[in-house]
Design an enzyme around this catalytic site. Structure first.
Site, PDB file in Angstrom:
ATOM      1  N   LEU A   1       0.823  -1.212   0.000  1.00  0.00           N
ATOM      2  CA  LEU A   1       0.000   0.000   0.000  1.00  0.00           C
ATOM      3  C   LEU A   1       0.848   1.249   0.000  1.00  0.00           C
ATOM      4  O   LEU A   1       0.456   2.295  -0.481  1.00  0.00           O
ATOM      5  CB  LEU A   1      -0.899   0.025   1.246  1.00  0.00           C
ATOM      6  CG  LEU A   1      -2.006  -1.017   1.299  1.00  0.00           C
ATOM      7  CD1 LEU A   1      -2.699  -0.968   2.655  1.00  0.00           C
ATOM      8  CD2 LEU A   1      -3.021  -0.768   0.193  1.00  0.00           C
ATOM      9  N   GLY A   2       2.008   1.123   0.603  1.00  0.00           N
ATOM     10  CA  GLY A   2       2.845   2.319   0.676  1.00  0.00           C
ATOM     11  C   GLY A   2       4.106   1.987   1.427  1.00  0.00           C
ATOM     12  O   GLY A   2       4.272   0.892   1.969  1.00  0.00           O
TER      13      GLY A   2
ATOM     14  N   GLY B   1       6.718   3.997   3.979  1.00  0.00           N
ATOM     15  CA  GLY B   1       6.972   5.249   4.681  1.00  0.00           C
ATOM     16  C   GLY B   1       8.274   5.178   5.444  1.00  0.00           C
ATOM     17  O   GLY B   1       9.080   4.269   5.254  1.00  0.00           O
ATOM     18  N   ALA B   2       8.455   6.132   6.268  1.00  0.00           N
ATOM     19  CA  ALA B   2       9.697   6.233   7.010  1.00  0.00           C
ATOM     20  C   ALA B   2       9.908   5.039   7.940  1.00  0.00           C
ATOM     21  O   ALA B   2      11.032   4.643   8.212  1.00  0.00           O
ATOM     22  CB  ALA B   2       9.698   7.516   7.822  1.00  0.00           C
TER      23      ALA B   2
ATOM     24  N   GLY C   1       8.596   1.908   7.593  1.00  0.00           N
ATOM     25  CA  GLY C   1       8.557   0.582   7.006  1.00  0.00           C
ATOM     26  C   GLY C   1       7.512   0.505   5.919  1.00  0.00           C
ATOM     27  O   GLY C   1       6.953   1.520   5.503  1.00  0.00           O
TER      28      GLY C   1
ATOM     29  N   VAL D   1       3.964  -0.878   4.165  1.00  0.00           N
ATOM     30  CA  VAL D   1       2.603  -1.226   4.567  1.00  0.00           C
ATOM     31  C   VAL D   1       1.987  -2.129   3.500  1.00  0.00           C
ATOM     32  O   VAL D   1       2.086  -1.845   2.303  1.00  0.00           O
ATOM     33  CB  VAL D   1       1.738   0.046   4.723  1.00  0.00           C
ATOM     34  CG1 VAL D   1       0.363  -0.318   5.256  1.00  0.00           C
ATOM     35  CG2 VAL D   1       2.417   1.042   5.625  1.00  0.00           C
TER      36      VAL D   1
ATOM     37  N   LYS E   1       1.723  -3.010   8.871  1.00  0.00           N
ATOM     38  CA  LYS E   1       2.951  -2.243   8.709  1.00  0.00           C
ATOM     39  C   LYS E   1       4.106  -3.067   9.249  1.00  0.00           C
ATOM     40  O   LYS E   1       4.113  -3.481  10.397  1.00  0.00           O
ATOM     41  CB  LYS E   1       2.824  -0.930   9.470  1.00  0.00           C
ATOM     42  CG  LYS E   1       4.109  -0.152   9.510  1.00  0.00           C
ATOM     43  CD  LYS E   1       3.878   1.286   9.883  1.00  0.00           C
ATOM     44  CE  LYS E   1       3.722   2.128   8.652  1.00  0.00           C
ATOM     45  NZ  LYS E   1       3.543   3.536   8.896  1.00  0.00           N
TER      46      LYS E   1
ATOM     47  N   ASP F   1       6.177  13.279  13.353  1.00  0.00           N
ATOM     48  CA  ASP F   1       6.254  13.138  11.897  1.00  0.00           C
ATOM     49  C   ASP F   1       4.887  13.370  11.257  1.00  0.00           C
ATOM     50  O   ASP F   1       4.423  12.566  10.460  1.00  0.00           O
ATOM     51  CB  ASP F   1       6.800  11.752  11.534  1.00  0.00           C
ATOM     52  CG  ASP F   1       7.140  11.645  10.048  1.00  0.00           C
ATOM     53  OD1 ASP F   1       7.373  12.697   9.417  1.00  0.00           O
ATOM     54  OD2 ASP F   1       7.162  10.522   9.518  1.00  0.00           O
TER      55      ASP F   1
END
Ligand SMILES: *[C@@H]1O[C@H](CO)[C@@H](O)[C@H](O)[C@H]1NC(C)=O
Ligand SMILES: *[C@@H]1O[C@H](CO)[C@@H](O)[C@H](O)[C@H]1NC(C)=O
Ligand SMILES: *[C@@H]1O[C@H](CO)[C@@H](O)[C@H](O)[C@H]1NC(C)=O
Ligand SMILES: *[C@@H]1O[C@H](CO)[C@@H](O)[C@H](O)[C@H]1NC(C)=O
Ligand SMILES: *[C@@H]1O[C@H](CO)[C@@H](O)[C@H](O)[C@H]1NC(C)=O
Ligand SMILES: *[C@@H]1O[C@H](CO)[C@@H](O)[C@H](O)[C@H]1NC(C)=O
Ligand SMILES: *[C@@H]1O[C@H](CO)[C@@H](O)[C@H](O)[C@H]1NC(C)=O
Ligand SMILES: *[C@@H]1O[C@H](CO)[C@@H](O)[C@H](O)[C@H]1NC(C)=O
Ligand SMILES: *[C@@H]1O[C@H](CO)[C@@H](O)[C@H](O)[C@H]1NC(C)=O
Length: 781
Positions: A507-508, A510-511, A513, A515, A530, A625
């Site tokens: 799904l994505g 990020g910083a 880890g 997802v 995640k 964040d």
């Protein structure tokens, strides 16, 4: 001089003139001018200067110009930023003694702002248009509000409206341009670019070095073409030029103009030969000197004397027909924390100086070390090498220009190339020396470790942790086991592997880890899993404690943690799946843009969520964040803040200091890169930026739009200062009072000084309208 003038005025008082184009000079009340007719201006006695309508674009402007010259040089334009005037307008010295523009319906706009009514007016041979009272004393004059030109007898003084010249947009359009000359209160005469953020000493590109000369220093031009500074005792403290073509004597006319290109020039014009303008003096011979001649991510270079704008390597012009607009990357980048294996190459420019905007400065003894440093840091897109320092910079870069003879200034630019596969491990494969203007690849084989990608954030978060780690004090007895935490489930790794179909649907990233999407077998509940990466193994107890703390948070604007997995080195968090994606998707990508009310609702929800974390949890949770990728949108289009509480889990073994964070123009508060203590106010700052992004429905930095709007914070501030917040939402229908309130809240939140920012509780109260919102202080830049 003054008595002469008075005499002159007195002798012609009786001549009442109502039509223009005559060289009698006193204009009586009731006189008027119309553009495009035989009666469109008033001449000075000698016929040299004219005041009235001149053609500009398809319409007209009011101003003063040199009528006898072939090329009619405009020396003054009041209301220069107003739209062109139509042909059916009238310039009127009305019977009440005001100089006004009147349209066909009788609506008036004042040009003069004299404190008393005028009895007559005159276009003087000096180029000054004046209004007299009944005692023939000057009560208003065009010399007091200069535009881009100073004429003999006119002066610049450190007083509002009279302290600066601003260049024109172009030779044919006299609206305010991009450069200014300012007579400062400290006695220094300085040239700056016109920026919404105001004057900053670092942006000046020329000055007279008279900053200690005291109050009320004035810039003067005498009829012989001498430019000089007078101090308050009336003594000449500096001659700026050698006097002009003095042999011309009284037969020459001088003017000093800050030209469209940002350079100050003193011109002379011989009245005898009626020649063109001759440049007597120039503030610089380097046409690239004026700061900001080229747009973002581009720099000014010289082709002989001719300046031109060039893009950074890997960048291309936003508009090839308007090269001054700046450049953007011509390939997309992955951005921090989202890099897979990719090859990074560097290119180098020499002899170009930029605005100092480093987020991190590292002392290094050689250049290769800077390349390595930058390649390791995913935030580092560009680094400047000078004075044995490696300055890591943020994009966009501004104010690039050639500095002659400064080949030691080096700019290295990271170029992402996905077509190459990873080969090395961070060492430099080859490098070539290049000269300015040429380009050569400096290849670095680099397997961009995802670790490097998140290293920076991890170190930020480490600091965060150090400032708030209630769990350090929690004794290791009496800790609840997962099953005792009613709402939180503990999963096995295999369970999650199955639920996510072997971690296939990403799904994505990020910083913290990656997802993955998943489905729980019972009830087909959609989840987002995640997988935390590169986290130094931490005590199980602390991890569970953290989970417990996150699990205890219940707020409609927080993303709910369903459970977690802690097995060996695997750390996974299980959340509810949000089908509407992130706030960033919602604002920038979705087909239907959220409307004003939805956006205000979302902003309010985020504020409440953060307030809950700060004020209403058992232990205060700092998010550290907050940004539009970390806020998700649920099926009711309410915002849900994700990733809170993770700051504390991520603790690498290394006790590294901050090597870099996203800087001023990102979402991270300034105290991060200033190494100052971090408090809840850092979240308030990030929220402020997010709020402005939501309100304006655009990214915080966007190089695809005109340069002055590119940096959201600057643009918002400029609009706010000018009382034009409406411009921020274009033609969208919004509640204007609410818009202004939102902008004020945003500007309060992004104050440089953390203590000045309101607490989140106060922010929520501001949203609800229960407290008055004072005018926010200026932003310092
Ligand atoms: C303007 O002046 C010229 C000559 O002086 C004359 O021929 C013309 O008719 C005038 N136009 C108007 C609109 O008065
Ligand atoms: C009026 O102006 C004309 C040309 O612009 C000039 O020839 C003439 O001498 C001037 N008259 C006076 C009285 O200054
Ligand atoms: C001058 O430039 C300004 C700003 O670009 C623009 O709004 C205005 O319409 C221009 N005026 C003319 C006469 O072209
Ligand atoms: C004045 O001229 C402008 C443009 O030429 C036109 O749009 C406007 O309708 C005119 N006003 C009147 C009252 O005629
Ligand atoms: C400077 O000018 C201001 C306003 O004219 C005046 O009040 C002030 O006393 C002056 N300062 C000096 C040092 O002359
Ligand atoms: C003006 O300049 C002169 C000469 O430099 C100096 O003696 C005098 O003190 C200055 N006056 C002020 C008010 O600074
Ligand atoms: C620019 O060049 C001219 C001619 O070479 C020289 O006289 C002048 O001093 C130079 N100006 C500056 C500011 O360097
Ligand atoms: C980017 O721009 C450079 C220079 O204009 C060009 O050589 C290069 O092919 C471009 N790359 C892409 C991906 O468009
Ligand atoms: C990584 O670097 C070391 C020396 O620093 C070298 O011996 C090794 O071969 C490199 N590995 C790769 C895959 O290039």
């Amino acid at each position: 001089m003054a008595t002469m003038l008075l005499f002159f005025v007195l002798t012609i008082t009786k001549l009442s003139i109502t039509t223009g184009q005559q060289n009698d000079s006193l204009i009586s009340l009731g006189s008027s001018l119309s553009p495009g007719t035989n009666n469109s201006y008033w001449l000075s006695k000698s016929g040299q200067f004219a005041f009235g309508f001149y053609q500009q674009g398809n319409g007209f402007a009011v101003g003063i110009w040199l009528e006898k010259m072939e090329e009619k040089t405009v020396t003054w334009t009041p209301k220069r930023d107003d739209p062109p005037l139509p042909h059916n307008i009238t310039l009127l010295l009305d019977v009440e003694g005001n100089l006004v523009l009147e349209d066909i319906r009788g609506r008036q706009v004042r040009i003069s702002d004299a404190s008393q009514p005028a009895a007559s007016a005159s276009m003087l041979d000096s180029g000054n248009f004046v209004l007299y009272n009944s005692d023939l004393r000057i009560i208003w004059q065009s010399f007091d509000s200069p535009t881009d030109t100073l004429l003999p007898g006119q002066r610049l003084m450190p007083r509002n409206g009279q302290d600066r010249l601003i260049s024109s947009i172009s030779k044919t359009n006299h609206s305010s341009g991009r450069f200014q000359l300012v007579m400062q209160e400290n006695g220094n005469l300085v040239q700056y670019p016109v920026l919404s953020t105001g004057l900053s000493p670092s942006h000046q590109y020329w000055n007279t070095q008279t900053e200690k000369a005291g109050d009320n220093v004035t810039l003067n031009l005498d009829p012989n073409g001498q430019l000089y500074l007078l101090n308050s005792s009336g003594l000449i403290i500096k001659n700026i030029n050698d006097a002009g073509r003095s042999y011309l004597g009284k037969n020459a006319l001088y003017r000093m103009t800050i030209d469209v290109d940002g350079i100050l020039r003193l011109y002379s014009h011989s009245l005898v030969q009626n020649d063109d303008w001759f440049v007597e003096w120039i503030s610089t011979n380097n046409s690239c000197d004026p700061t900001g001649l080229c747009g973002l991510n581009s720099y000014c270079d010289l082709n002989g004397q001719q300046p031109y704008c060039a893009c950074l390597p890997g960048f291309d012009f936003i508009d090839r027909d308007q090269k001054g607009l700046g450049c953007e990357r011509n390939s997309s980048t992955y951005g921090c924390g989202t890099k897979m294996d990719e090859r990074v190459t560097f290119e180098e420019l020499t002899g170009i100086a930029w605005e100092e905007n480093s987020y991190s400065v590292v002392s290094l003894d050689n250049e290769n070390a800077c390349l390595e440093e930058c390649s390791r840091d995913c935030n580092c897109e560009i680094a400047l090498i000078q004075n044995e320092k490696c300055q890591k910079q943020l994009i966009p870069l501004r104010f690039g220009k050639t500095i002659q003879g400064n080949d030691f200034l080096k700019t290295i630019i990271k170029v992402h190339d996905r077509s190459l596969t990873s080969t090395g491990n961070g060492t430099i494969v080859s490098r070539k020396e290049i000269k300015r203007g040429q380009r050569t690849d400096i290849l670095i084989g680099l397997s961009c470790l995802s670790f490097a990608g998140i290293m920076v954030l991890v170190s930020v978060l480490l600091v965060c942790r150090n400032y708030l780690s209630p769990y350090k004090k929690v004794p290791s007895v009496g800790i609840l086991m997962p099953e005792e935490v009613p709402t939180l489930r503990s999963f096995t790794f295999t369970e999650l592997e199955l639920a996510t179909n072997g971690f296939t649907e990403q799904l994505g990233r990020g910083a913290f880890g990656t997802v993955f999407k998943g489905t729980l077998p019972n009830g087909q509940r959609a989840i987002a899993v995640k997988r935390l990466e590169k986290i130094a193994t931490e005590g199980e107890v602390e991890f569970r404690n953290e989970m417990r703390s996150i699990g205890k948070t219940h707020h409609r604007n927080l993303l709910r943690l369903v459970g977690y997995c802690h097995e060996g080195s695997n750390r996974l968090l299980v959340y509810d799946y949000m089908s509407n994606g992130s706030l960033a998707d919602f604002l920038f990508i979705s087909q239907v843009k959220p409307n004003w009310d939805q956006r205000v609702g979302i902003a309010r929800g985020i504020a409440r969520g953060i307030m809950y974390l700060h004020e209403e949890c058992e232990h205060q949770i700092l998010h550290c964040d907050i940004n539009p990728n970390n806020i998700l949108i649920d099926e009711n289009q309410s915002p849900r803040i994700a990733d809170f509480g993770l700051a504390k889990i991520l603790m690498p073994d290394q006790t590294k200091t901050i090597t870099g964070v996203k800087g001023t123009r990102g979402f991270v508060a300034p105290e991060w890169y200033k190494n100052l203590p971090i408090s809840a106010k850092a979240d308030v700052y990030s929220f402020g930026i997010v709020l402005l992004v939501i309100i304006c429905c655009r990214r915080s930095v966007d190089v695809n739009i005109p340069e002055r709007e590119a940096i959201l914070v600057d643009w918002v501030y400029e609009c706010f200062k000018r009382n034009e917040v409406r411009n921020l939402v274009h033609d969208e229908e919004v509640d204007e009072q609410e818009l202004e309130r939102m902008i004020k809240i945003g500007l309060w939140c992004i104050q440089e000084e953390p203590t000045v920012r309101p607490a989140m509780k106060k922010v929520v109260a501001m949203f609800e309208g229960t407290v008055n919102i004072p005018v926010p202080p200026n932003l310092t830049s």
